[in-house]
Design a protein around this motif. Structure first.
Motif, short mmCIF file in Angstrom:
data_model
loop_
_atom_site.label_atom_id
_atom_site.label_comp_id
_atom_site.label_asym_id
_atom_site.label_seq_id
_atom_site.Cartn_x
_atom_site.Cartn_y
_atom_site.Cartn_z
N PHE A 8 0.84 -1.19 0.00
CA PHE A 8 0.00 0.00 0.00
C PHE A 8 0.88 1.24 0.00
CE2 PHE A 8 -2.48 -3.28 2.12
CZ PHE A 8 -3.66 -3.23 1.40
N PRO A 9 0.52 2.25 -0.80
CA PRO A 9 1.28 3.51 -0.75
C PRO A 9 0.96 4.26 0.53
CG PRO A 9 -0.59 3.73 -2.22
CD PRO A 9 -0.56 2.29 -1.78
N ALA A 10 1.88 5.10 0.93
CA ALA A 10 1.67 5.90 2.14
C ALA A 10 0.41 6.74 2.03
CB ALA A 10 2.89 6.81 2.37
N LYS A 11 -0.35 6.80 3.09
CA LYS A 11 -1.53 7.68 3.23
C LYS A 11 -2.71 7.32 2.34
CE LYS A 11 1.34 11.58 4.57
NZ LYS A 11 1.75 12.93 4.27
N ARG A 12 -2.71 6.15 1.68
CA ARG A 12 -3.85 5.82 0.82
C ARG A 12 -4.45 4.45 1.15
NH1 ARG A 12 -4.85 9.10 -3.42
NH2 ARG A 12 -5.73 7.44 -4.68
N GLN A 13 -3.94 3.78 2.18
CA GLN A 13 -4.44 2.45 2.51
C GLN A 13 -5.93 2.47 2.83
OE1 GLN A 13 -2.06 0.27 5.28
NE2 GLN A 13 -3.40 -1.50 5.26
N HIS A 14 -6.42 3.55 3.41
CA HIS A 14 -7.84 3.64 3.76
C HIS A 14 -8.74 3.49 2.53
CE1 HIS A 14 -6.97 7.77 2.51
NE2 HIS A 14 -8.27 7.94 2.34
N LEU A 15 -8.30 4.01 1.38
CA LEU A 15 -9.10 3.87 0.16
C LEU A 15 -9.19 2.41 -0.28
CD1 LEU A 15 -7.86 6.93 -1.92
CD2 LEU A 15 -10.07 6.65 -0.79
N TYR A 16 -8.09 1.70 -0.19
CA TYR A 16 -8.08 0.29 -0.59
C TYR A 16 -8.89 -0.56 0.39
CZ TYR A 16 -4.69 1.89 -3.92
OH TYR A 16 -4.08 2.57 -4.95
N GLN A 17 -8.79 -0.25 1.67
CA GLN A 17 -9.59 -0.98 2.65
C GLN A 17 -11.08 -0.73 2.42
OE1 GLN A 17 -7.81 0.40 6.32
NE2 GLN A 17 -6.41 -1.36 6.38
N LYS A 18 -11.42 0.50 2.10
CA LYS A 18 -12.82 0.86 1.86
C LYS A 18 -13.42 0.03 0.72
CE LYS A 18 -15.70 4.79 0.49
NZ LYS A 18 -15.72 6.23 0.18
N PHE A 19 -12.62 -0.19 -0.34
CA PHE A 19 -13.13 -0.90 -1.51
C PHE A 19 -12.70 -2.36 -1.57
CE2 PHE A 19 -13.27 3.59 -2.74
CZ PHE A 19 -14.63 3.69 -3.01
N GLY A 20 -11.94 -2.82 -0.59
CA GLY A 20 -11.63 -4.24 -0.44
C GLY A 20 -10.64 -4.83 -1.43
N TYR A 21 -9.55 -4.12 -1.72
CA TYR A 21 -8.50 -4.69 -2.56
C TYR A 21 -7.16 -4.06 -2.19
CZ TYR A 21 -8.71 -0.53 -5.63
OH TYR A 21 -8.68 0.74 -6.14
N SER A 22 -6.08 -4.64 -2.68
CA SER A 22 -4.73 -4.15 -2.41
C SER A 22 -4.25 -3.28 -3.56
CB SER A 22 -3.76 -5.32 -2.23
OG SER A 22 -4.14 -6.11 -1.13
N ALA A 23 -3.44 -2.28 -3.25
CA ALA A 23 -2.85 -1.45 -4.30
C ALA A 23 -1.94 -2.29 -5.18
CB ALA A 23 -2.07 -0.30 -3.67
N ALA A 24 -1.24 -3.22 -4.56
CA ALA A 24 -0.36 -4.13 -5.30
C ALA A 24 -0.14 -5.39 -4.49
CB ALA A 24 0.97 -3.45 -5.60
#
Length: 133
Positions: A8-24
């Motif tokens: 997860f990139p810094a400061k954006r993990q909340h967006l990925y958790q909200k939509f249920g997937y990993s950035a990478a």
């Protein structure tokens, strides 16, 4: 079972958790990056197209950095466009800035009719440098 490590990139993990997937996902020496869009910090689209494309690349670079990679580590790129015919000149200008010289990654561009309010998305596969493994 193959080990998978979410990135997860810094400061954006909340967006990925909200939509249920990993950035990478890191798997061995490969990094599979989910589609990156030009979303502002709260997740909404950047309204101006060129700025949206640049922000998508910025978000991509932040994800790559979190895994110890850079744009130089990209192997395969897929981009998605809602209006390719009209958007391509802008995209190509930004692409030239991001990849100013060979060797270039492989690249596939796909025209789509929906990107959840966005007009550009970039998805990549990168090889993770040994020093970052």
């Amino acid at each position: 079972m193959i080990a998978r490590e979410p990135i997860f990139p810094a400061k954006r993990q909340h967006l990925y958790q909200k939509f249920g997937y990993s950035a990478a996902i890191r798997s061995g020496d490969l990094l599979f990056v989910s589609g990156q869009v030009g979303s502002l910090e709260e997740g909404t689209p950047e309204p101006e197209f060129e700025a949206q494309v640049r922000l998508a690349f910025d978000n991509l670079k932040a994800t790559l950095i979190a895994a110890g990679c850079t744009l130089d580590d990209l192997i395969d790129v897929t981009t998605f466009h809602t209006d390719p015919e009209n958007q391509f000149p802008t995209i190509m200008a930004v692409k030239q800035e991001m990849f100013p010289q060979a060797p270039y990654p492989s690249w596939t561009a796909v025209g789509v009719n929906w990107l959840a309010g966005f007009d550009f998305e970039i998805k990549v596969i990168a090889r993770i440098p040994e020093k970052a493994q």
